[in-house]
Design an enzyme around this catalytic site. Structure first.
Site, PDB file in Angstrom:
ATOM      1  N   LYS A 124       0.813  -1.223   0.000  1.00  0.00           N
ATOM      2  CA  LYS A 124       0.000   0.000   0.000  1.00  0.00           C
ATOM      3  C   LYS A 124       0.846   1.272   0.000  1.00  0.00           C
ATOM      4  O   LYS A 124       0.614   2.188  -0.790  1.00  0.00           O
ATOM      5  CB  LYS A 124      -0.917   0.026   1.233  1.00  0.00           C
ATOM      6  CG  LYS A 124      -2.012  -0.994   1.251  1.00  0.00           C
ATOM      7  CD  LYS A 124      -2.939  -0.793   2.447  1.00  0.00           C
ATOM      8  CE  LYS A 124      -2.267  -1.055   3.773  1.00  0.00           C
ATOM      9  NZ  LYS A 124      -1.882  -2.461   3.962  1.00  0.00           N
ATOM     10  N   THR A 125       1.800   1.342   0.918  1.00  0.00           N
ATOM     11  CA  THR A 125       2.584   2.573   1.054  1.00  0.00           C
ATOM     12  C   THR A 125       3.401   2.835  -0.197  1.00  0.00           C
ATOM     13  O   THR A 125       3.422   3.958  -0.715  1.00  0.00           O
ATOM     14  CB  THR A 125       3.494   2.492   2.286  1.00  0.00           C
ATOM     15  OG1 THR A 125       2.694   2.380   3.463  1.00  0.00           O
ATOM     16  CG2 THR A 125       4.367   3.741   2.396  1.00  0.00           C
ATOM     17  N   GLU A 168      -3.576   6.344   1.207  1.00  0.00           N
ATOM     18  CA  GLU A 168      -3.404   4.942   1.551  1.00  0.00           C
ATOM     19  C   GLU A 168      -4.597   4.516   2.400  1.00  0.00           C
ATOM     20  O   GLU A 168      -4.944   5.183   3.382  1.00  0.00           O
ATOM     21  CB  GLU A 168      -2.102   4.769   2.325  1.00  0.00           C
ATOM     22  CG  GLU A 168      -1.782   3.345   2.705  1.00  0.00           C
ATOM     23  CD  GLU A 168      -0.409   3.217   3.351  1.00  0.00           C
ATOM     24  OE1 GLU A 168      -0.213   2.268   4.119  1.00  0.00           O
ATOM     25  OE2 GLU A 168       0.460   4.080   3.085  1.00  0.00           O
TER      26      GLU A 168
END
Length: 472
Positions: A124-125, A168
């Site tokens: 995700k990041t 995010e």
């Protein structure tokens, strides 16, 4: 009681419990830029809390106590801050309105015509950071909230002037259900956070709920190589597009190849049409999926794809993602945020490709519940390392149940042929490393707790002789 809204507290004091967290610290910076007065608290002093205090002049208390919320107009907390936290208890006693972190993020995203939520068990990041840099280089001027730090934007947040917000979207405790995305990017679905979710099917059901938040004009962008993600996309009434390595995906790599260090290069294909070429500077096969996700989203948002491919090629990574933190006594020190066995296995495969003498994995197991639920996977996930050091389990939001210990992980690793050593504290770990490492070795610390501070500790101590008297 009605849920408070952040817009009603502009100019007032917001107290943030757990302000040192990656998401909370970013939200603090965003609120500060929007004119809110802030204070915060955290249980540990870190470079993040020091940055908030010293550079942004936000009063940050170390340690949680009731008096910290006195004088606040609104309290913001994360799901990791339990109801019995003394500051939350005092806020209730005083009748102070409170917001959970994800609700705050959702409120900040309101009003943006295009709100992108990037979710998934892994990546995700990095993908959010990659997409953010891409949109900026393409001139789309997005507002951004990343659960990490990206040098390209000078931190974890940015307030842009366009109608695009990129965030995010974390699935922990289903917190991403507080967001209101118009574009949802789903990277993968895997078993994690099993202290909250019943099983993998429960996780998939919750991702389905996230996708159900999309408005009729919304777009779902999903990993077509992930069977669970693909199944969710097939059931949607909104527009859905796929990315992946399979030729059945809408966005896929052509002429995919990797150099000796694991950096991928490929042509970006959209339904057979070549949109551009990419040469990644971040290594790992999984980074190809991340790049495809970012590029698919950029295309959906109308970016110039030649510029987008160049931006993805320029991307150097977010902090705490296979980050070289320094060199001591000829030993390269890396850190990665990977905290479940799948992530550790993936990043060690990347580390193994880098030039090195011996490869050290320093694992900080994260939360008792995760270690118990994924115990068997922990026992083999560091096989690519020559030596594995295991610290005490990082409790995070949990209390020690007394029925699991890092020593059991080490014993199980040894039974599976992994050269593992228990080094409970950072001092133990540093001493063992210094007594045994050799010039040319590569040390990779792994975990999403505070294990990155071990890298800082070793670098601060510099070159020296070491000794170790602990368990071997």
């Amino acid at each position: 009681m009605a849920v408070p809204h952040i817009r009603d507290y502009r100019g007032k004091r917001i107290h943030m419990i757990g302000i040192g967290g990656s998401s909370m610290s970013g939200l603090a910076q965003m609120l500060l830029e929007k004119g809110y007065r802030l204070s915060g608290s955290d249980n540990l002093e870190t470079y993040t809390t020091r940055h908030l205090r010293d550079d942004l002049h936000i009063p940050v208390a170390i340690g949680h106590c009731a008096q910290n919320v006195h004088g606040a107009d609104l309290v913001v907390y994360t799901v990791a801050i339990l109801p019995d936290n003394p500051e939350r208890v005092e806020a209730r006693r005083l009748g102070l309105p409170s917001l959970e972190r994800a609700t705050l993020l959702g409120q900040l995203m309101e009003g943006f015509p295009t709100a992108v939520g990037v979710c998934g068990a892994h990546g995700k990041t990095t993908t959010t950071a990659m997409l953010s840099q891409t949109l900026m280089q393409c001139g789309l001027d997005p507002s951004i909230h990343i659960g990490g730090t990206l040098d390209f934007i000078g931190g974890s947040t940015r307030i842009g002037k366009s109608g695009v917000f990129v965030a995010e979207a974390c699935e922990f405790n289903a917190s991403f259900l507080h967001l209101r995305p118009t574009v949802a990017v789903v990277l993968n679905i895997d078993a994690d956070h099993l202290d909250f979710y019943r099983d993998i099917d429960h996780i998939q059901e919750t991702f389905a709920q996230f996708l159900a938040l999309l408005p009729p004009h919304g777009v779902a962008i999903g990993n077509g190589d992930d069977a669970r993600v693909a199944a969710l996309l097939n059931g949607l009434s909104v527009r859905a597009v796929t990315f992946g390595l399979s030729e059945a995906c809408d966005y896929m790599p052509g002429r995919l190849r990797f150099d000796d260090l694991g950096h991928g290069s490929f042509d970006l294909l959209h339904r057979g049409e070549t949109l551009g070429s990419v040469q990644l500077k971040v290594p790992g096969r999984f980074q190809v999926h991340n790049a495809l996700a970012a590029l698919a989203c950029a295309h959906v948002l109308g970016a110039d794809m030649g510029e987008a491919c160049q931006a993805v090629s320029d991307f150097l990574g977010a902090h705490r993602r296979f980050e070289l933190t320094g060199v001591v006594e000829g030993v390269k020190l890396y850190h990665d945020y990977g905290h479940n066995p799948a992530e550790m296995r993936n990043i060690l495969a990347v580390a193994k490709l880098q030039p090195h003498n011996r490869l050290w994995a320093v694992m900080q197991p994260h939360t008792y519940s995760r270690v118990k639920r994924l115990f068997d996977d922990y026992l083999t996930c560091t096989r690519d390392a020559d030596i594995t050091l295991v610290t005490d389990i990082f409790a995070a939001r949990e209390k020690d149940p007394g029925d699991i210990h890092a020593s059991e992980v080490v014993d199980g690793m040894r039974q599976h042929g992994v050269n593992a050593v228990l080094t409970p504290t950072f001092d133990d770990t540093e001493a063992y490393l210094r007594a045994h490492w050799q010039p040319g070795d590569l040390v990779l610390t792994l975990g999403c707790g505070n294990i990155n501070q071990l890298n800082d500790q070793i670098l601060a101590h510099g070159p020296q002789d070491g000794s170790y008297n602990g368990q071997s």
